[in-house]
Write a protein that holds these residues in place. Structure first.
Motif, PDB file in Angstrom:
ATOM      1  N   THR A 251      12.381  29.056  -3.061  1.00 32.07           N
ATOM      2  CA  THR A 251      11.786  29.505  -1.796  1.00 32.07           C
ATOM      3  C   THR A 251      10.511  30.290  -2.069  1.00 32.07           C
ATOM      4  OG1 THR A 251      13.924  29.589  -0.672  1.00 32.07           O
ATOM      5  CG2 THR A 251      12.147  30.931   0.256  1.00 32.07           C
ATOM      6  N   PHE A 252      10.559  31.175  -3.064  1.00 30.10           N
ATOM      7  CA  PHE A 252       9.360  31.923  -3.439  1.00 30.10           C
ATOM      8  C   PHE A 252       8.262  30.985  -3.931  1.00 30.10           C
ATOM      9  CE2 PHE A 252       6.756  33.653  -6.829  1.00 30.10           C
ATOM     10  CZ  PHE A 252       6.139  34.717  -6.184  1.00 30.10           C
ATOM     11  N   LEU A 253       8.601  30.035  -4.774  1.00 32.61           N
ATOM     12  CA  LEU A 253       7.593  29.124  -5.318  1.00 32.61           C
ATOM     13  C   LEU A 253       6.922  28.311  -4.215  1.00 32.61           C
ATOM     14  CD1 LEU A 253       9.449  27.845  -8.511  1.00 32.61           C
ATOM     15  CD2 LEU A 253       7.385  29.264  -8.460  1.00 32.61           C
ATOM     16  N   ARG A 254       7.683  27.875  -3.231  1.00 35.27           N
ATOM     17  CA  ARG A 254       7.076  27.109  -2.125  1.00 35.27           C
ATOM     18  C   ARG A 254       6.111  27.997  -1.338  1.00 35.27           C
ATOM     19  NH1 ARG A 254      12.651  24.970  -1.755  1.00 35.27           N
ATOM     20  NH2 ARG A 254      12.591  22.873  -2.672  1.00 35.27           N
ATOM     21  N   TRP A 255       6.491  29.247  -1.125  1.00 34.52           N
ATOM     22  CA  TRP A 255       5.564  30.182  -0.462  1.00 34.52           C
ATOM     23  C   TRP A 255       4.304  30.350  -1.305  1.00 34.52           C
ATOM     24  CZ3 TRP A 255       3.981  34.812  -2.680  1.00 34.52           C
ATOM     25  CH2 TRP A 255       3.159  35.618  -1.882  1.00 34.52           C
ATOM     26  N   ALA A 256       4.472  30.514  -2.619  1.00 30.91           N
ATOM     27  CA  ALA A 256       3.326  30.734  -3.497  1.00 30.91           C
ATOM     28  C   ALA A 256       2.396  29.522  -3.517  1.00 30.91           C
ATOM     29  CB  ALA A 256       3.812  31.041  -4.913  1.00 30.91           C
ATOM     30  N   VAL A 257       2.958  28.344  -3.542  1.00 29.44           N
ATOM     31  CA  VAL A 257       2.138  27.120  -3.527  1.00 29.44           C
ATOM     32  C   VAL A 257       1.290  27.074  -2.263  1.00 29.44           C
ATOM     33  CG1 VAL A 257       2.246  24.598  -3.328  1.00 29.44           C
ATOM     34  CG2 VAL A 257       3.660  25.783  -5.029  1.00 29.44           C
ATOM     35  N   SER A 258       1.882  27.454  -1.145  1.00 30.03           N
ATOM     36  CA  SER A 258       1.120  27.490   0.105  1.00 30.03           C
ATOM     37  C   SER A 258       0.046  28.559   0.072  1.00 30.03           C
ATOM     38  CB  SER A 258       2.083  27.734   1.278  1.00 30.03           C
ATOM     39  OG  SER A 258       1.383  27.832   2.498  1.00 30.03           O
ATOM     40  N   GLU A 259       0.382  29.738  -0.441  1.00 30.13           N
ATOM     41  CA  GLU A 259      -0.586  30.836  -0.526  1.00 30.13           C
ATOM     42  C   GLU A 259      -1.788  30.464  -1.381  1.00 30.13           C
ATOM     43  OE1 GLU A 259      -0.660  34.357   0.607  1.00 30.13           O
ATOM     44  OE2 GLU A 259       0.433  33.192   2.115  1.00 30.13           O
ATOM     45  N   LEU A 260      -1.556  29.671  -2.415  1.00 26.66           N
ATOM     46  CA  LEU A 260      -2.631  29.297  -3.343  1.00 26.66           C
ATOM     47  C   LEU A 260      -3.320  27.997  -2.932  1.00 26.66           C
ATOM     48  CD1 LEU A 260      -0.858  30.188  -6.700  1.00 26.66           C
ATOM     49  CD2 LEU A 260      -2.605  31.508  -5.496  1.00 26.66           C
ATOM     50  N   ASP A 261      -2.970  27.479  -1.760  1.00 23.20           N
ATOM     51  CA  ASP A 261      -3.609  26.273  -1.222  1.00 23.20           C
ATOM     52  C   ASP A 261      -3.468  25.090  -2.181  1.00 23.20           C
ATOM     53  OD1 ASP A 261      -4.965  24.820   0.711  1.00 23.20           O
ATOM     54  OD2 ASP A 261      -6.947  25.300  -0.095  1.00 23.20           O
ATOM     55  N   LEU A 262      -2.257  24.916  -2.695  1.00 24.97           N
ATOM     56  CA  LEU A 262      -2.004  23.847  -3.661  1.00 24.97           C
ATOM     57  C   LEU A 262      -1.002  22.813  -3.139  1.00 24.97           C
ATOM     58  CD1 LEU A 262      -1.704  26.033  -6.899  1.00 24.97           C
ATOM     59  CD2 LEU A 262      -3.581  24.467  -6.332  1.00 24.97           C
ATOM     60  N   LEU A 263      -0.742  22.831  -1.837  1.00 23.21           N
ATOM     61  CA  LEU A 263       0.274  21.956  -1.273  1.00 23.21           C
ATOM     62  C   LEU A 263      -0.002  20.477  -1.501  1.00 23.21           C
ATOM     63  CD1 LEU A 263       0.952  23.784   2.111  1.00 23.21           C
ATOM     64  CD2 LEU A 263       2.579  23.486   0.235  1.00 23.21           C
ATOM     65  N   ASP A 264      -1.267  20.112  -1.652  1.00 19.96           N
ATOM     66  CA  ASP A 264      -1.591  18.696  -1.827  1.00 19.96           C
ATOM     67  C   ASP A 264      -1.327  18.198  -3.237  1.00 19.96           C
ATOM     68  OD1 ASP A 264      -3.653  20.348  -2.778  1.00 19.96           O
ATOM     69  OD2 ASP A 264      -5.169  18.772  -2.560  1.00 19.96           O
TER      70      ASP A 264
ATOM     71  N   VAL B  49       1.025  20.125  -5.601  1.00 23.37           N
ATOM     72  CA  VAL B  49       2.147  20.786  -6.264  1.00 23.37           C
ATOM     73  C   VAL B  49       3.415  20.643  -5.422  1.00 23.37           C
ATOM     74  CG1 VAL B  49       3.048  22.933  -7.217  1.00 23.37           C
ATOM     75  CG2 VAL B  49       0.599  22.442  -7.351  1.00 23.37           C
ATOM     76  N   GLU B  50       4.476  20.201  -6.073  1.00 19.13           N
ATOM     77  CA  GLU B  50       5.788  20.067  -5.439  1.00 19.13           C
ATOM     78  C   GLU B  50       6.775  20.980  -6.155  1.00 19.13           C
ATOM     79  OE1 GLU B  50       9.281  16.681  -4.686  1.00 19.13           O
ATOM     80  OE2 GLU B  50       7.460  16.183  -5.816  1.00 19.13           O
ATOM     81  N   VAL B  51       7.645  21.605  -5.400  1.00 20.72           N
ATOM     82  CA  VAL B  51       8.719  22.416  -5.970  1.00 20.72           C
ATOM     83  C   VAL B  51      10.017  21.636  -5.854  1.00 20.72           C
ATOM     84  CG1 VAL B  51      10.031  24.563  -5.806  1.00 20.72           C
ATOM     85  CG2 VAL B  51       7.554  24.570  -5.373  1.00 20.72           C
ATOM     86  N   VAL B  52      10.676  21.442  -6.976  1.00 21.70           N
ATOM     87  CA  VAL B  52      11.966  20.747  -7.003  1.00 21.70           C
ATOM     88  C   VAL B  52      13.036  21.752  -7.373  1.00 21.70           C
ATOM     89  CG1 VAL B  52      13.364  19.008  -8.172  1.00 21.70           C
ATOM     90  CG2 VAL B  52      10.997  18.495  -7.548  1.00 21.70           C
ATOM     91  N   CYS B  53      13.988  21.944  -6.485  1.00 18.15           N
ATOM     92  CA  CYS B  53      15.079  22.877  -6.716  1.00 18.15           C
ATOM     93  C   CYS B  53      16.269  22.099  -7.262  1.00 18.15           C
ATOM     94  CB  CYS B  53      15.453  23.581  -5.412  1.00 18.15           C
ATOM     95  SG  CYS B  53      16.457  25.058  -5.656  1.00 18.15           S
TER      96      CYS B  53
END
Length: 210
Positions: free
Chosen positions: A87-100, A102-106
């Protein structure tokens, strides 16, 4: 470091505040993470270009995966099995504008290495993932032919890597280097890691490869 998007240092401070990284690790996070790409003075830095794939196993608070995603042009998958960290990593990816990119796999890396990511990564990174034998066994199956597994070694650089196990996993030791206050080592894949790897975590614990 100038190419990093967003304020990665604020994100790392948040990781420390949440208990996903020590304050010291967060403070040195950018420097330590960039060391994964540097190699020796007589070797070209490791690259991850557009269309390439990097996988960071045991991402935790995002080190080194979040930093490397900002420094490279490739796509990244950050793998962690703890829901709260994901959950933290997904927030961080969004904060760093890397959604296009970077994927987080839990999930458990063992399961991930037996799924769609098997044999497709150009680069796999591991910082504090586990003992050397477990790191090799879980990282090698993710690599494509010619891909590299780069690990952060203890400050002394005295990790022992079994040559017999490297041959079994179709890895070649490319040597180590020192950057900042840390040591690193790279292993190149021949692309033929046996299908039986990685074994279940319980098996790795009771019967490590070395």
């Amino acid at each position: 470091v100038d190419s990093l998007t967003g304020n990665v240092r604020d994100v790392l401070e948040a990781a420390a505040a949440e208990g996903f990284a020590t304050p010291a690790a967060a403070d040195a996070g950018v420097e330590h993470s960039t060391g994964f790409l540097r190699r020796g003075v007589d070797q070209a830095p490791i690259r991850l270009d557009a269309g390439d794939l990097g996988v960071d196993i045991g991402s935790g608070g995002g080190l080194p995966g979040l930093v490397l995603a900002g420094l490279t042009d490739g796509n990244w998958v950050l793998v962690d099995r703890a829901a709260r960290r994901c959950t933290f990593l997904r927030w961080a990816v969004s904060e760093l504008d890397l959604l296009d990119r970077v994927e987080v796999v839990c999930g458990d890396v063992v399961d991930v290495a037996r799924g769609s990511l098997r044999g497709v990564a150009n680069l796999v990174t591991a910082r504090g993932f586990g003992p050397p034998a477990m790191t090799l066994e879980c990282g090698a199956p993710l690599l494509s032919e010619g891909g590299r597994l780069v690990v952060s070694e203890p400050p002394s650089g005295d990790s022992r890597w079994s040559q017999g196990v490297l041959r079994e996993l179709d890895l070649v030791d490319e040597g180590s280097w020192h950057s900042g206050s840390a040591n690193y080592r790279a292993f190149a894949s021949g692309g033929s890691c046996p299908e039986r790897y990685p074994r279940r975590n319980s098996r790795q614990v009771v019967d490590p490869l070395f």
